[in-house]
Design a protein around this motif. Structure first.
Motif, PDB file in Angstrom:
ATOM      1  N   THR A 121       0.808  -1.225   0.000  1.00 43.03           N
ATOM      2  CA  THR A 121       0.000   0.000   0.000  1.00 43.03           C
ATOM      3  C   THR A 121       0.836   1.267   0.000  1.00 43.03           C
ATOM      4  OG1 THR A 121      -0.116  -0.033   2.420  1.00 43.03           O
ATOM      5  CG2 THR A 121      -1.871  -1.167   1.213  1.00 43.03           C
ATOM      6  N   GLY A 122       2.081   1.171   0.474  1.00 45.89           N
ATOM      7  CA  GLY A 122       2.890   2.374   0.618  1.00 45.89           C
ATOM      8  C   GLY A 122       2.531   3.110   1.913  1.00 45.89           C
ATOM      9  N   HIS A 123       3.441   3.896   2.388  1.00 53.24           N
ATOM     10  CA  HIS A 123       3.222   4.612   3.648  1.00 53.24           C
ATOM     11  C   HIS A 123       2.258   5.788   3.471  1.00 53.24           C
ATOM     12  CE1 HIS A 123       6.220   2.367   5.818  1.00 53.24           C
ATOM     13  NE2 HIS A 123       7.150   2.647   4.909  1.00 53.24           N
ATOM     14  N   THR A 124       1.512   6.064   4.530  1.00 56.28           N
ATOM     15  CA  THR A 124       0.634   7.233   4.580  1.00 56.28           C
ATOM     16  C   THR A 124       1.227   8.196   5.606  1.00 56.28           C
ATOM     17  OG1 THR A 124      -1.302   5.861   4.091  1.00 56.28           O
ATOM     18  CG2 THR A 124      -1.708   8.050   5.003  1.00 56.28           C
ATOM     19  N   TYR A 125       1.951   9.180   5.104  1.00 53.86           N
ATOM     20  CA  TYR A 125       2.725  10.034   5.998  1.00 53.86           C
ATOM     21  C   TYR A 125       1.885  11.166   6.588  1.00 53.86           C
ATOM     22  CZ  TYR A 125       7.055   7.842   4.395  1.00 53.86           C
ATOM     23  OH  TYR A 125       8.052   6.946   4.120  1.00 53.86           O
ATOM     24  N   GLU A 126       2.208  11.467   7.842  1.00 49.77           N
ATOM     25  CA  GLU A 126       1.677  12.643   8.527  1.00 49.77           C
ATOM     26  C   GLU A 126       2.822  13.338   9.236  1.00 49.77           C
ATOM     27  OE1 GLU A 126      -1.504  11.687  11.137  1.00 49.77           O
ATOM     28  OE2 GLU A 126      -2.944  11.315   9.522  1.00 49.77           O
ATOM     29  N   THR A 139       5.917  10.639   9.695  1.00 49.52           N
ATOM     30  CA  THR A 139       5.833   9.224  10.066  1.00 49.52           C
ATOM     31  C   THR A 139       4.556   8.621   9.515  1.00 49.52           C
ATOM     32  OG1 THR A 139       7.063   9.662  12.100  1.00 49.52           O
ATOM     33  CG2 THR A 139       5.828   7.598  12.000  1.00 49.52           C
ATOM     34  N   CYS A 140       4.607   7.352   9.144  1.00 49.74           N
ATOM     35  CA  CYS A 140       3.428   6.675   8.593  1.00 49.74           C
ATOM     36  C   CYS A 140       2.352   6.538   9.665  1.00 49.74           C
ATOM     37  CB  CYS A 140       3.813   5.287   8.057  1.00 49.74           C
ATOM     38  SG  CYS A 140       2.407   4.376   7.373  1.00 49.74           S
ATOM     39  N   SER A 141       1.144   6.978   9.341  1.00 50.30           N
ATOM     40  CA  SER A 141       0.036   6.911  10.298  1.00 50.30           C
ATOM     41  C   SER A 141      -0.566   5.495  10.377  1.00 50.30           C
ATOM     42  CB  SER A 141      -1.067   7.897   9.891  1.00 50.30           C
ATOM     43  OG  SER A 141      -1.579   7.572   8.596  1.00 50.30           O
ATOM     44  N   VAL A 142      -0.158   4.610   9.473  1.00 49.69           N
ATOM     45  CA  VAL A 142      -0.685   3.237   9.473  1.00 49.69           C
ATOM     46  C   VAL A 142       0.203   2.306  10.279  1.00 49.69           C
ATOM     47  CG1 VAL A 142      -1.302   1.256   8.024  1.00 49.69           C
ATOM     48  CG2 VAL A 142      -1.792   3.579   7.242  1.00 49.69           C
ATOM     49  N   CYS A 143       1.500   2.288   9.956  1.00 51.70           N
ATOM     50  CA  CYS A 143       2.407   1.347  10.621  1.00 51.70           C
ATOM     51  C   CYS A 143       3.299   2.010  11.666  1.00 51.70           C
ATOM     52  CB  CYS A 143       3.271   0.616   9.593  1.00 51.70           C
ATOM     53  SG  CYS A 143       4.470   1.689   8.743  1.00 51.70           S
ATOM     54  N   GLY A 144       3.329   3.348  11.679  1.00 53.37           N
ATOM     55  CA  GLY A 144       4.154   4.054  12.658  1.00 53.37           C
ATOM     56  C   GLY A 144       5.630   4.038  12.333  1.00 53.37           C
ATOM     57  N   GLU A 145       5.977   3.524  11.166  1.00 51.11           N
ATOM     58  CA  GLU A 145       7.383   3.438  10.780  1.00 51.11           C
ATOM     59  C   GLU A 145       7.616   4.250   9.510  1.00 51.11           C
ATOM     60  OE1 GLU A 145       8.359  -0.666  10.464  1.00 51.11           O
ATOM     61  OE2 GLU A 145       7.873  -1.115  12.557  1.00 51.11           O
ATOM     62  N   GLY A 146       8.782   4.042   8.939  1.00 50.96           N
ATOM     63  CA  GLY A 146       9.107   4.710   7.683  1.00 50.96           C
ATOM     64  C   GLY A 146       9.281   6.198   7.819  1.00 50.96           C
ATOM     65  N   THR A 147       9.785   6.672   8.951  1.00 46.66           N
ATOM     66  CA  THR A 147       9.937   8.107   9.170  1.00 46.66           C
ATOM     67  C   THR A 147      10.941   8.720   8.197  1.00 46.66           C
ATOM     68  OG1 THR A 147       9.410   7.877  11.514  1.00 46.66           O
ATOM     69  CG2 THR A 147      10.589   9.872  10.850  1.00 46.66           C
ATOM     70  N   VAL A 148      10.525   9.853   7.614  1.00 46.11           N
ATOM     71  CA  VAL A 148      11.417  10.620   6.743  1.00 46.11           C
ATOM     72  C   VAL A 148      11.456  12.058   7.268  1.00 46.11           C
ATOM     73  CG1 VAL A 148      11.047   9.211   4.683  1.00 46.11           C
ATOM     74  CG2 VAL A 148       9.526  11.144   5.155  1.00 46.11           C
ATOM     75  N   SER A 149      12.556  12.756   6.979  1.00 50.00           N
ATOM     76  CA  SER A 149      12.721  14.130   7.465  1.00 50.00           C
ATOM     77  C   SER A 149      13.091  15.047   6.307  1.00 50.00           C
ATOM     78  CB  SER A 149      13.817  14.188   8.531  1.00 50.00           C
ATOM     79  OG  SER A 149      13.464  13.392   9.651  1.00 50.00           O
ATOM     80  N   TYR A 150      12.536  16.269   6.388  1.00 51.18           N
ATOM     81  CA  TYR A 150      12.858  17.279   5.389  1.00 51.18           C
ATOM     82  C   TYR A 150      13.177  18.578   6.117  1.00 51.18           C
ATOM     83  CZ  TYR A 150      10.675  14.127   2.016  1.00 51.18           C
ATOM     84  OH  TYR A 150      10.349  13.053   1.257  1.00 51.18           O
ATOM     85  N   ALA A 172       2.382  13.681  -5.748  1.00 53.48           N
ATOM     86  CA  ALA A 172       3.221  12.573  -5.291  1.00 53.48           C
ATOM     87  C   ALA A 172       3.903  12.879  -3.953  1.00 53.48           C
ATOM     88  CB  ALA A 172       4.266  12.234  -6.355  1.00 53.48           C
ATOM     89  N   THR A 173       4.369  14.094  -3.771  1.00 52.61           N
ATOM     90  CA  THR A 173       5.041  14.475  -2.526  1.00 52.61           C
ATOM     91  C   THR A 173       4.266  15.561  -1.787  1.00 52.61           C
ATOM     92  OG1 THR A 173       6.419  16.023  -3.792  1.00 52.61           O
ATOM     93  CG2 THR A 173       7.340  13.845  -3.368  1.00 52.61           C
ATOM     94  N   GLY A 174       2.977  15.634  -2.040  1.00 53.33           N
ATOM     95  CA  GLY A 174       2.181  16.679  -1.406  1.00 53.33           C
ATOM     96  C   GLY A 174       2.076  16.545   0.093  1.00 53.33           C
ATOM     97  N   TYR A 175       2.329  15.320   0.611  1.00 56.44           N
ATOM     98  CA  TYR A 175       2.167  15.105   2.051  1.00 56.44           C
ATOM     99  C   TYR A 175       3.081  15.996   2.885  1.00 56.44           C
ATOM    100  CZ  TYR A 175       6.468  12.325   1.801  1.00 56.44           C
ATOM    101  OH  TYR A 175       7.750  11.908   1.619  1.00 56.44           O
ATOM    102  N   PHE A 176       4.302  16.309   2.361  1.00 55.58           N
ATOM    103  CA  PHE A 176       5.213  17.077   3.218  1.00 55.58           C
ATOM    104  C   PHE A 176       4.894  18.564   3.220  1.00 55.58           C
ATOM    105  CE2 PHE A 176       8.074  16.668  -0.616  1.00 55.58           C
ATOM    106  CZ  PHE A 176       8.062  17.989  -0.996  1.00 55.58           C
ATOM    107  N   LEU A 177       3.857  18.972   2.472  1.00 49.36           N
ATOM    108  CA  LEU A 177       3.399  20.363   2.557  1.00 49.36           C
ATOM    109  C   LEU A 177       2.243  20.515   3.535  1.00 49.36           C
ATOM    110  CD1 LEU A 177       3.471  21.282  -1.235  1.00 49.36           C
ATOM    111  CD2 LEU A 177       5.202  21.817   0.501  1.00 49.36           C
TER     112      LEU A 177
END
Length: 201
Positions: A121-126, A139-150, A172-177
């Motif tokens: 499914t891919g990560h759902t970032y918040e 961080t992914c709101s589904v699995c709590g992992e996959g943290t990325v930083s900008y 595609a990268t709208g989540y980090f806005l």
């Protein structure tokens, strides 16, 4: 008296010889039908039926016979399209954010089994806020992992008015806005990003 007898004999001979003008040698093959009629077709019947399978076409002959004499009037060969498999799910392993799942099924007609992959499914970032380095963590709101930083500088440079009033998933990268996590990119996000950017200068 003799004349009457001769006429009677002649009549008898004529009657005896009459069928010979109707039938020619073979008594099973009439030349002149004794009961001529117009054929009247009945309902079509199916003959030479070959049932369709999941993978092979079937066929049959559609035949119309005369209702009166039973003579064949019309025969049409028809094809029945193959049925295709009718898969019934037997086992399902749901996908995760990073791992594909699968579903195994069995055809209810022929019994063949097949397995279909279900994509990850891919990560759902918040946005999880600013970390100790002053960067935005997501961080992914589904699995709590996959943290990325900008960094604020990176996000500020990516800001564009075309993103405003859009759902983060529209890009595609709208989540980090969407640093407010309210599922809409708007002026509130811009204010937080610009403030973090100014503090990083």
């Amino acid at each position: 008296m003799k004349k009457s007898r001769r006429l009677l004999i002649a009549a008898i001979i004529l009657l005896i010889s009459l069928p010979l003008t109707i039938f020619a040698g073979d008594w099973d093959t009439p030349i002149i039908p004794l009961d001529p009629h117009t054929h009247k077709g009945g309902a079509a019947v199916m003959e030479n039926v070959v049932n369709a399978t999941c993978t092979e076409d079937g066929s049959y002959d559609s035949v119309i016979y005369c209702r009166t004499c039973g003579a064949e009037m019309k025969r049409t060969h028809k094809t029945v399209a193959k049925l295709g498999h009718s898969i019934v799910a037997r086992e399902t392993v749901e996908p995760t954010c990073e791992t594909a799942g699968y579903q195994t099924g069995e055809c209810s007609r022929c019994g063949i089994t097949e397995t279909v992959e279900i994509p990850a499914t891919g990560h759902t970032y918040e946005c999880a806020g600013l970390n100790n380095e002053g960067n935005f963590d997501f961080t992914c709101s589904v699995c709590g992992e996959g943290t990325v930083s900008y960094s604020p500088e990176y996000i500020y440079a990516k800001w564009d008015v075309k993103y405003v009033n859009h759902h983060p998933s529209d890009f595609a990268t709208g989540y980090f806005l969407d640093v407010c996590n309210d599922k809409i990119i708007n002026a509130k996000d811009y204010a937080i990003i610009r403030n973090a950017y100014n503090q990083a200068q």
